[in-house]
Design a protein around this motif. Structure first.
Motif, mmCIF file in Angstrom:
data_model
loop_
_atom_site.group_PDB
_atom_site.id
_atom_site.type_symbol
_atom_site.label_atom_id
_atom_site.label_comp_id
_atom_site.label_asym_id
_atom_site.label_seq_id
_atom_site.Cartn_x
_atom_site.Cartn_y
_atom_site.Cartn_z
ATOM 1 N N HIS A 1 69.320 37.227 82.798
ATOM 2 C CA HIS A 1 68.621 38.344 83.414
ATOM 3 C C HIS A 1 68.459 39.471 82.402
ATOM 4 C CE1 HIS A 1 67.045 40.681 86.694
ATOM 5 N NE2 HIS A 1 67.782 41.712 86.258
ATOM 6 N N ASN A 2 67.227 39.796 82.101
ATOM 7 C CA ASN A 2 66.950 40.877 81.170
ATOM 8 C C ASN A 2 67.013 42.195 81.936
ATOM 9 O OD1 ASN A 2 65.773 42.781 79.495
ATOM 10 N ND2 ASN A 2 64.399 41.274 78.548
ATOM 11 N N ASP A 3 68.133 42.911 81.742
ATOM 12 C CA ASP A 3 68.354 44.125 82.518
ATOM 13 C C ASP A 3 67.325 45.209 82.201
ATOM 14 O OD1 ASP A 3 70.493 43.053 83.805
ATOM 15 O OD2 ASP A 3 71.948 43.771 82.319
ATOM 16 N N LEU A 4 66.901 45.240 80.982
ATOM 17 C CA LEU A 4 65.960 46.266 80.562
ATOM 18 C C LEU A 4 64.596 46.080 81.218
ATOM 19 C CD1 LEU A 4 66.249 48.627 78.547
ATOM 20 C CD2 LEU A 4 65.094 47.181 76.855
ATOM 21 N N MET A 5 64.137 44.799 81.181
ATOM 22 C CA MET A 5 62.825 44.499 81.743
ATOM 23 C C MET A 5 62.913 44.169 83.224
ATOM 24 S SD MET A 5 60.996 44.770 79.018
ATOM 25 C CE MET A 5 59.437 43.988 79.341
ATOM 26 N N GLU A 6 64.167 44.055 83.696
ATOM 27 C CA GLU A 6 64.360 43.727 85.111
ATOM 28 C C GLU A 6 63.717 42.404 85.487
ATOM 29 O OE1 GLU A 6 65.491 46.036 87.886
ATOM 30 O OE2 GLU A 6 66.606 46.956 86.251
ATOM 31 N N ARG A 7 63.968 41.374 84.692
ATOM 32 C CA ARG A 7 63.403 40.088 85.077
ATOM 33 C C ARG A 7 64.213 38.946 84.456
ATOM 34 N NH1 ARG A 7 58.407 40.960 81.155
ATOM 35 N NH2 ARG A 7 59.341 40.122 79.270
#
Ligand code: HEM
Lengths: 211, 316
Positions: free
Chosen positions: B45-51
């Motif tokens: 889960h890419n926390d920065l991009m939220e995806r």
């Protein structure tokens, strides 16, 4: 000397086959003995040279063997290698008796050579055994050792390669013994060199009464 | 204080449970590390991009789960050796610097592993070309993956399997441009060419271990670890191709292979240990061939003498 008592026994293809075969097998025997004596001994030549020479002449002798097979299939020479069932055992024994007794007691050869009969029965059996059993056997086991991955891994508890190697050298030994006999018997003739001249020139002298 | 302890207990329990689940390498897709480290791609889960994102896994970081389960250290979980911080992804940068335990750190001086003689191995190993050239940078793990190692030579009864396992330890580097260069910074010499003096190379490499030729065999050590410079490597074929073979002193000294020796008359006559080329190695055939040969020569000589005695005047 006229052509009357000369027969053209050994056609060109046969002489070529025989020459290559003789040289090839002599190289195989010498290199085989060299390898047999172990790897570090350098007997006759160094081991890796012996292996290379053995492999190369093995391949040449194999290809050449097909010349012999095909030659005897398509020409009339093949008929000299057919065995007559009549007196199957008696005939070669008679010839052996001649070699060991008769020829020293003034008897004449029991199976004089002619256009119809190139080999005496004993000679014929030897040639058949060597050319249709020993040489093919050596070829098959030899190629198996050249490509050991083809060999069955275990024969009972023995290594398949080991068994193959032992068979190969037994056959090699048999062929060497044949060669010595072959060379010696070839000196039995009108003069010791006569048969050797024939296998080079192709022409054989027929001597009535004596081989 | 009390509260702290409670938190700690809850924490330990949670992770104990998580750990218990993770302990099992059985189901790799559920495992907290193997869900990424046993696949060619991983998802996080890419926390920065939220995806959710999928990416390619570095192939050198993919572990063989079957070998992992079979390895001697399968009782460990990943984070017993690696930092606990690896449970988060992206892995933090500083844990890349973590020191990892060496074989000796865990096994050194431990009585329960005495039969493996770790200290002696270490001593021998320090004399080897690898250690002499690269020092501590060349760890035991270069050959022994801590993930998958099994003491194959000790446990297997199949020589070919032992040989393959052991040789792969060397080949994984000596036949791999990347691994070799990683250690040495230079290209690896082609093993096939280096050994082209050895006939039937493929067969040899399947039947003898590299270390058979490349180490000083130590009677008191199961696996000699002193890899000698190439000048001292074994070239002498008779060392193996003779009845008192080097293989008995090294490979076949394992008990699991001892049984191979006593397999009857045929077995001892031509047993694997005495494997040598040709009939001369079967004494019976050797004698027989001499008898036949000498017999034949004698017959020919006698026959020749009779022919000379019997020579007719017109013969020449
Ligand atoms: C230096 C080596 C050799 C020499 C000098 C030699 C000489 C001769 C001679 C003189 C003949 C004709 C006389 C006869 O039939 O007895 C002959 C025929 C023959 N040789 Fe040889 N030989 C040699 C090697 C070999 C080898 C190694 C083999 C087989 C493995 C062989 C197989 C034969 C066969 C099959 C014939 C009969 C050919 C035919 O007429 O169909 N020879 N050889």
């Amino acid at each position: 000397m006229t052509n009357n008592n000369k027969v053209y026994f050994y056609p060109m293809w046969l002489r070529i086959w025989h020459g290559i075969n003789a040289l090839g097998i002599i190289v195989l025997i010498i290199t085989g003995l060299s390898m047999q004596s172990g790897i570090d001994s350098g007997f006759i030549m160094s081991f890796d040279k012996a292996v290379d020479a053995h492999n190369i002449s093995g391949i040449i002798v194999t290809l050449n063997y097909f010349l012999f097979l095909i030659g005897n299939l398509v020409t009339s020479n093949g008929k000299f290698y057919l065995v007559k069932p009549r007196a199957f055992i008696k005939r070669p024994i008679k010839q052996a008796k001649y070699y060991s007794w008769g020829m020293f007691h003034g008897e004449s050869a029991p199976y004089p050579l002619s256009e119809k009969r190139k080999f005496n029965p004993l000679q014929k059996y030897f040639y058949i055994l060597v050319m249709y059993l020993a040489v093919p056997g050596a070829i098959i086991t030899g190629f198996a050792l050249l490509f050991p991955e083809l060999i069955i891994e275990k024969v009972y508890s023995l290594s398949g390669i080991f068994v193959t190697a032992v068979f190969h050298s037994i056959i090699g030994f048999v062929i060497s013994i044949f060669l010595i006999i072959h060379l010696y018997v070839a000196t039995i003739g009108k003069s010791p060199l006569e048969n050797f001249k024939s296998i080079i020139s192709g022409w054989h002298h027929i001597h009535h009464g004596k081989k | 204080m009390m509260r702290n302890r409670l938190i700690l207990i809850v924490f330990v329990c949670c992770f104990g449970w998580l750990g218990a689940r993770a302990q099992s390498y059985e189901n790799a897709q559920e495992h907290q590390c193997l869900k990424c480290h046993s696949n060619q791609t991983y998802t996080f889960h890419n926390d920065l991009m939220e995806r959710q994102e999928s990416r390619l896994m570095n192939p050198y970081f993919v572990l063989d789960t079957i070998a992992l389960k079979a390895g001697v250290h399968h009782v460990f979980d990943c984070i017993d050796c690696h930092s606990y911080e690896y449970t988060t992804y992206p892995h933090s940068a500083n844990i890349k610097l973590e020191p990892l335990a060496t074989c000796l750190d865990c096994h050194g001086g431990d009585e329960s592993f005495a039969k493996y003689q770790f200290e002696r191995i270490d001593e021998e190993y320090q004399k080897s070309v690898h250690y002499q050239t690269y020092g501590d940078a060349f760890t035991c793990s270069k050959c022994h993956s801590q993930h998958t190692y099994t003491a194959t030579a000790r446990t297997s009864s199949n020589v070919q399997e032992i040989v393959e396992y052991s040789n792969n330890m060397c080949l994984s580097c000596h036949n791999s441009m990347q691994e070799y260069k990683l250690v040495s910074g230079k290209d690896n010499p082609e093993l096939v060419e280096v050994h082209n003096w050895l006939p039937n190379q493929k067969l040899h490499f399947e039947n003898v271990r590299c270390i058979e030729c490349h180490t000083q065999v130590e009677d008191s050590l199961m696996v000699s670890h002193n890899i000698l410079p190439k000048e001292q490597a074994l070239r002498k074929c008779v060392e193996c191709h003779s009845s008192n073979s080097r293989l008995i002193a090294s490979l076949y000294k394992y008990e699991n292979l001892q049984s191979r020796k006593g397999n009857g008359i045929l077995g001892t006559m031509v047993s694997n240990d005495s494997y040598v080329i040709g009939t001369h190695q079967v004494p019976l055939l050797k004698t027989l061939s001499y008898i036949i040969f000498i017999g034949l020569i004698v017959v020919i000589i006698i026959h020749t003498i009779f022919r000379i005695l019997n020579r007719k005047p017109d013969d020449k």
